[in-house]
Design a protein around this motif. Structure first.
Motif, PDB file in Angstrom:
ATOM      1  N   ASP A 172       5.204 -35.853  34.059  1.00  0.00           N
ATOM      2  CA  ASP A 172       4.091 -35.597  34.972  1.00  0.00           C
ATOM      3  C   ASP A 172       4.424 -34.402  35.864  1.00  0.00           C
ATOM      4  OD1 ASP A 172       2.000 -35.610  36.726  1.00  0.00           O
ATOM      5  OD2 ASP A 172       2.337 -37.636  37.493  1.00  0.00           O
ATOM      6  N   PRO A 173       3.685 -33.300  35.753  1.00  0.00           N
ATOM      7  CA  PRO A 173       4.020 -32.105  36.536  1.00  0.00           C
ATOM      8  C   PRO A 173       3.701 -32.249  38.019  1.00  0.00           C
ATOM      9  CG  PRO A 173       1.987 -31.757  35.321  1.00  0.00           C
ATOM     10  CD  PRO A 173       2.535 -33.068  34.858  1.00  0.00           C
ATOM     11  N   ASP A 174       2.915 -33.255  38.395  1.00  0.00           N
ATOM     12  CA  ASP A 174       2.520 -33.413  39.790  1.00  0.00           C
ATOM     13  C   ASP A 174       3.309 -34.497  40.516  1.00  0.00           C
ATOM     14  OD1 ASP A 174       0.500 -31.459  39.565  1.00  0.00           O
ATOM     15  OD2 ASP A 174      -0.782 -32.919  38.568  1.00  0.00           O
ATOM     16  N   ASN A 175       4.285 -35.096  39.843  1.00  0.00           N
ATOM     17  CA  ASN A 175       5.088 -36.139  40.475  1.00  0.00           C
ATOM     18  C   ASN A 175       6.441 -35.550  40.844  1.00  0.00           C
ATOM     19  OD1 ASN A 175       6.437 -38.396  41.331  1.00  0.00           O
ATOM     20  ND2 ASN A 175       6.035 -39.607  39.493  1.00  0.00           N
ATOM     21  N   SER A 176       6.595 -35.176  42.095  1.00  0.00           N
ATOM     22  CA  SER A 176       7.836 -34.557  42.553  1.00  0.00           C
ATOM     23  C   SER A 176       8.860 -35.576  43.032  1.00  0.00           C
ATOM     24  CB  SER A 176       7.536 -33.578  43.697  1.00  0.00           C
ATOM     25  OG  SER A 176       6.901 -34.257  44.781  1.00  0.00           O
ATOM     26  N   ASP A 177       8.454 -36.841  43.152  1.00  0.00           N
ATOM     27  CA  ASP A 177       9.364 -37.863  43.680  1.00  0.00           C
ATOM     28  C   ASP A 177      10.250 -38.475  42.607  1.00  0.00           C
ATOM     29  OD1 ASP A 177       8.262 -37.519  46.211  1.00  0.00           O
ATOM     30  OD2 ASP A 177       6.674 -38.988  45.816  1.00  0.00           O
ATOM     31  N   ALA A 178       9.786 -38.498  41.373  1.00  0.00           N
ATOM     32  CA  ALA A 178      10.554 -39.116  40.296  1.00  0.00           C
ATOM     33  C   ALA A 178      10.112 -38.528  38.965  1.00  0.00           C
ATOM     34  CB  ALA A 178      10.334 -40.634  40.296  1.00  0.00           C
ATOM     35  N   VAL A 179      10.979 -38.661  37.975  1.00  0.00           N
ATOM     36  CA  VAL A 179      10.634 -38.211  36.628  1.00  0.00           C
ATOM     37  C   VAL A 179       9.800 -39.299  35.975  1.00  0.00           C
ATOM     38  CG1 VAL A 179      11.513 -37.543  34.379  1.00  0.00           C
ATOM     39  CG2 VAL A 179      12.708 -36.804  36.445  1.00  0.00           C
ATOM     40  N   THR A 180       8.515 -39.039  35.804  1.00  0.00           N
ATOM     41  CA  THR A 180       7.585 -39.998  35.222  1.00  0.00           C
ATOM     42  C   THR A 180       6.975 -39.395  33.970  1.00  0.00           C
ATOM     43  OG1 THR A 180       7.055 -40.830  37.435  1.00  0.00           O
ATOM     44  CG2 THR A 180       5.551 -41.411  35.648  1.00  0.00           C
ATOM     45  N   THR A 181       7.026 -40.140  32.879  1.00  0.00           N
ATOM     46  CA  THR A 181       6.439 -39.650  31.636  1.00  0.00           C
ATOM     47  C   THR A 181       5.056 -40.249  31.464  1.00  0.00           C
ATOM     48  OG1 THR A 181       7.591 -41.407  30.429  1.00  0.00           O
ATOM     49  CG2 THR A 181       8.635 -39.244  30.506  1.00  0.00           C
ATOM     50  N   ILE A 182       4.101 -39.404  31.069  1.00  0.00           N
ATOM     51  CA  ILE A 182       2.706 -39.808  30.977  1.00  0.00           C
ATOM     52  C   ILE A 182       2.114 -39.349  29.655  1.00  0.00           C
ATOM     53  CG2 ILE A 182       2.355 -39.766  33.485  1.00  0.00           C
ATOM     54  CD1 ILE A 182       0.965 -37.031  33.083  1.00  0.00           C
ATOM     55  N   PRO A 183       1.075 -40.046  29.168  1.00  0.00           N
ATOM     56  CA  PRO A 183       0.369 -39.570  27.975  1.00  0.00           C
ATOM     57  C   PRO A 183      -0.696 -38.557  28.358  1.00  0.00           C
ATOM     58  CG  PRO A 183      -0.510 -41.697  28.633  1.00  0.00           C
ATOM     59  CD  PRO A 183       0.593 -41.370  29.606  1.00  0.00           C
ATOM     60  N   VAL A 184      -0.864 -37.532  27.527  1.00  0.00           N
ATOM     61  CA  VAL A 184      -1.891 -36.517  27.772  1.00  0.00           C
ATOM     62  C   VAL A 184      -2.637 -36.225  26.486  1.00  0.00           C
ATOM     63  CG1 VAL A 184      -0.684 -35.417  29.705  1.00  0.00           C
ATOM     64  CG2 VAL A 184      -0.270 -34.609  27.361  1.00  0.00           C
ATOM     65  N   ARG A 185      -3.848 -35.704  26.658  1.00  0.00           N
ATOM     66  CA  ARG A 185      -4.665 -35.229  25.551  1.00  0.00           C
ATOM     67  C   ARG A 185      -4.849 -33.730  25.713  1.00  0.00           C
ATOM     68  NH1 ARG A 185     -10.352 -37.424  25.909  1.00  0.00           N
ATOM     69  NH2 ARG A 185     -10.636 -35.550  27.175  1.00  0.00           N
ATOM     70  N   ILE A 186      -4.531 -32.978  24.666  1.00  0.00           N
ATOM     71  CA  ILE A 186      -4.566 -31.520  24.711  1.00  0.00           C
ATOM     72  C   ILE A 186      -5.724 -31.038  23.837  1.00  0.00           C
ATOM     73  CG2 ILE A 186      -3.252 -29.414  24.318  1.00  0.00           C
ATOM     74  CD1 ILE A 186      -0.707 -31.255  24.395  1.00  0.00           C
ATOM     75  N   ALA A 187      -6.657 -30.339  24.438  1.00  0.00           N
ATOM     76  CA  ALA A 187      -7.814 -29.827  23.700  1.00  0.00           C
ATOM     77  C   ALA A 187      -7.499 -28.456  23.138  1.00  0.00           C
ATOM     78  CB  ALA A 187      -9.025 -29.754  24.616  1.00  0.00           C
ATOM     79  N   GLN A 188      -7.902 -28.223  21.892  1.00  0.00           N
ATOM     80  CA  GLN A 188      -7.781 -26.900  21.283  1.00  0.00           C
ATOM     81  C   GLN A 188      -8.824 -26.798  20.179  1.00  0.00           C
ATOM     82  OE1 GLN A 188      -5.633 -26.544  17.951  1.00  0.00           O
ATOM     83  NE2 GLN A 188      -6.507 -28.582  17.883  1.00  0.00           N
ATOM     84  N   SER A 189      -8.829 -25.725  19.437  1.00  0.00           N
ATOM     85  CA  SER A 189      -9.969 -25.450  18.560  1.00  0.00           C
ATOM     86  C   SER A 189      -9.775 -25.872  17.114  1.00  0.00           C
ATOM     87  CB  SER A 189     -10.306 -23.951  18.603  1.00  0.00           C
ATOM     88  OG  SER A 189      -9.176 -23.182  18.224  1.00  0.00           O
ATOM     89  N   ASN A 190      -8.548 -26.105  16.675  1.00  0.00           N
ATOM     90  CA  ASN A 190      -8.307 -26.422  15.267  1.00  0.00           C
ATOM     91  C   ASN A 190      -8.296 -27.929  15.030  1.00  0.00           C
ATOM     92  OD1 ASN A 190      -8.031 -23.696  14.655  1.00  0.00           O
ATOM     93  ND2 ASN A 190      -5.832 -23.722  15.047  1.00  0.00           N
ATOM     94  N   THR A 191      -8.866 -28.356  13.907  1.00  0.00           N
ATOM     95  CA  THR A 191      -8.870 -29.765  13.527  1.00  0.00           C
ATOM     96  C   THR A 191      -7.533 -30.125  12.895  1.00  0.00           C
ATOM     97  OG1 THR A 191     -11.258 -29.697  13.165  1.00  0.00           O
ATOM     98  CG2 THR A 191     -10.042 -31.500  12.117  1.00  0.00           C
ATOM     99  N   GLY A 192      -7.097 -31.355  13.123  1.00  0.00           N
ATOM    100  CA  GLY A 192      -5.858 -31.794  12.526  1.00  0.00           C
ATOM    101  C   GLY A 192      -5.969 -31.916  11.022  1.00  0.00           C
ATOM    102  N   SER A 193      -4.826 -31.847  10.340  1.00  0.00           N
ATOM    103  CA  SER A 193      -4.829 -32.113   8.904  1.00  0.00           C
ATOM    104  C   SER A 193      -5.207 -33.566   8.679  1.00  0.00           C
ATOM    105  CB  SER A 193      -3.446 -31.822   8.306  1.00  0.00           C
ATOM    106  OG  SER A 193      -2.458 -32.650   8.913  1.00  0.00           O
ATOM    107  N   THR A 194      -5.629 -33.904   7.475  1.00  0.00           N
ATOM    108  CA  THR A 194      -6.138 -35.243   7.199  1.00  0.00           C
ATOM    109  C   THR A 194      -5.132 -36.311   7.590  1.00  0.00           C
ATOM    110  OG1 THR A 194      -7.445 -34.392   5.364  1.00  0.00           O
ATOM    111  CG2 THR A 194      -7.059 -36.770   5.438  1.00  0.00           C
ATOM    112  N   TYR A 195      -5.559 -37.199   8.480  1.00  0.00           N
ATOM    113  CA  TYR A 195      -4.747 -38.347   8.859  1.00  0.00           C
ATOM    114  C   TYR A 195      -5.272 -39.546   8.067  1.00  0.00           C
ATOM    115  CZ  TYR A 195      -2.821 -42.201  11.573  1.00  0.00           C
ATOM    116  OH  TYR A 195      -2.168 -43.343  11.959  1.00  0.00           O
ATOM    117  N   TYR A 196      -4.420 -40.096   7.213  1.00  0.00           N
ATOM    118  CA  TYR A 196      -4.887 -41.128   6.277  1.00  0.00           C
ATOM    119  C   TYR A 196      -4.939 -42.521   6.878  1.00  0.00           C
ATOM    120  CZ  TYR A 196      -4.170 -37.462   2.814  1.00  0.00           C
ATOM    121  OH  TYR A 196      -4.234 -36.290   2.103  1.00  0.00           O
ATOM    122  N   GLY A 197      -4.504 -42.666   8.118  1.00  0.00           N
ATOM    123  CA  GLY A 197      -4.606 -43.980   8.752  1.00  0.00           C
ATOM    124  C   GLY A 197      -6.014 -44.353   9.132  1.00  0.00           C
ATOM    125  N   HIS A 198      -6.900 -43.374   9.196  1.00  0.00           N
ATOM    126  CA  HIS A 198      -8.299 -43.626   9.610  1.00  0.00           C
ATOM    127  C   HIS A 198      -9.200 -43.828   8.399  1.00  0.00           C
ATOM    128  CE1 HIS A 198      -7.454 -41.258  13.581  1.00  0.00           C
ATOM    129  NE2 HIS A 198      -6.872 -42.425  13.551  1.00  0.00           N
TER     130      HIS A 198
END
Length: 427
Positions: free
Chosen positions: A401-427
């Motif tokens: 987390d870039p905004d947590n200066s008190d401790a090292v905290t790991t967070i999930p994020v979603r990153i938007a971009q323009s390319n579609t992922g390769s075929t994911y066969y789990g879906h």
């Protein structure tokens, strides 16, 4: 005496009047020329993209007229924040620039977009700027998920994945698998995790598989609940992915890559992997790609960290020989950063997550040309771990987390971009 005073006053008045009547001509040249109308005001005729950009990363082209022929004498602002101009590709009729980062500076982390952004183009010598007259929206490129950021006590995320319905699954150090639905509501989905999960993959409808670097693959059945120790696949399983039949390939610190028949609940080795420790695996274009390190003593092995691939042959349950995709030693920051994971888009471009260091958090690799380039280095800092990309344009990752200066905290994020992922066969 009175007459003398009268004559003196008259004399003083005449002197003052004489001074007022004299014209003073020793003024300096005026700074402002009231007759100078300035250069012609810049004009915006179009923008590409016309209505939406991601802060810090979207390249925008503004077409118009009366821009300065000297690129550095132009300025483009978004709500008052100056954009970085690509001077080499800008002209008096076209400005190329990158959207500035301004949402994070002007608003709290709960704001992920700004509508009705004011875009102004100013050119040196022109007294009036041009204003883009169409609605324009700027969104964060990196969105924090599920309220993990700033939560007390911290629920450090370890892995993240998503399903076809827009649901996101996050394993955390508190040994719970969380589900974040398509509208952002987070719930506890499953229990019985270790808090140190290495990989997580979702299959429809609502089945989730995960690995924790022990001999077993674990599974959460549709609807959630308690996770179950599902199937043994070698000695240590750390990464997995689906093939086109929704069976599974798995790797880790194993004697082999394993192929798992999901329906028959059967696993067998399909490619030798002794002395190789794999941390990420992806099925793409008829190959199983893996990343990791060689930890053996064979002096004939010269690549000790990299990405390799095995061709899928004889159906889905046999793999060809290991071939090199990329030698990590060729990467600029290889001495201080390791590969944490990778994903592949529909064009075969690799996105490689990296560990802590001076280089970018994610680096793109063109397998054909063997060239690398930073990905979103203006809005992401290393490390970036446990990357996942499904059948859309989002990349999911676990970051500090870039905004947590008190401790090292790991967070999930979603990153938007323009390319579609390769075929994911789990879906």
């Amino acid at each position: 005496m009175k007459q003398k005073r009268t004559l003196l006053l008259i004399a003083i008045s005449l002197f003052a009047f004489t001074l007022l009547m004299c014209e003073y001509t020793d003024y300096p040249d005026p700074i402002w020329d009231e007759d100078d109308a300035g250069n012609a005001a810049p004009v915006i005729t179009s923008m590409s993209p016309p209505d939406l950009a991601y802060e810090g990363i979207t390249e925008i082209t503004i077409t118009g007229s009366n821009f300065s022929s000297v690129p550095s004498q132009n300025q483009v602002t978004f709500n008052g924040y100056a954009a970085r101009l690509d001077e080499a590709n800008s002209t008096s009729t076209q400005l190329v620039l990158t959207t500035p980062v301004f949402i994070t500076e002007s608003r709290g982390s709960e704001f992920n977009a700004v509508d009705s952004v004011q875009i102004l183009v100013a050119a040196q010598g022109a007294y009036s700027p041009a204003e883009y007259d169409q609605p324009f929206r700027v969104e964060r490129a990196v969105v924090k998920l599920g309220g993990f950021a700033g939560e007390a006590p911290a629920k450090n995320a370890t892995t993240v994945t998503a399903d076809a319905n827009g649901n996101i699954y996050v394993a955390a150090e508190d040994k719970i698998l969380y589900k974040i639905d398509s509208v952002g509501v987070r719930t506890a989905y499953a229990t019985g995790l270790s808090g140190a999960e290495r990989d997580l993959k979702a299959a429809d409808p609502g089945t989730v598989y995960f690995a924790r670097n022990i001999p077993y693959i674990y599974r959460v059945d549709p609807g959630g609940g308690a996770s179950v120790r599902w199937l043994k696949a070698g000695s240590k399983v750390a990464c997995l992915d689906f093939d086109q039949n929704q069976d599974i390939y798995a790797g880790g610190n194993n004697d082999s890559l394993y192929w798992v028949d999901v329906d028959a609940e059967f696993a067998r080795g399909v490619a030798p992997a002794e002395d190789y420790v794999y941390n990420s695996l992806r099925v793409y274009n008829g190959y199983v790609y893996v990343s990791g390190e060689y930890e053996g003593t064979d002096t004939n092995v010269t690549v000790t960290q990299g990405i390799w691939k095995h061709e899928i042959v004889a159906g889905q349950d046999t793999l060809g020989a290991r071939t090199l995709v990329y030698d990590w030693a060729n990467y600029t920051y290889a001495d201080e950063q390791d590969i944490t994971s990778f994903v592949i888009d529909e064009n075969g471009l690799l996105y490689i997550g990296t560990s802590t260091g001076s280089g970018p958090a994610i680096v793109n690799l063109d397998e054909g040309t063997q060239t690398t380039m930073p990905f979103y280095d203006t809005v992401l800092d290393a490390p970036a771990e446990h990357l996942f990309m499904g059948n859309d344009t989002y990349i999911y990752a676990v970051i500090v987390d870039p905004d947590n200066s008190d401790a090292v905290t790991t967070i999930p994020v979603r990153i938007a971009q323009s390319n579609t992922g390769s075929t994911y066969y789990g879906h």
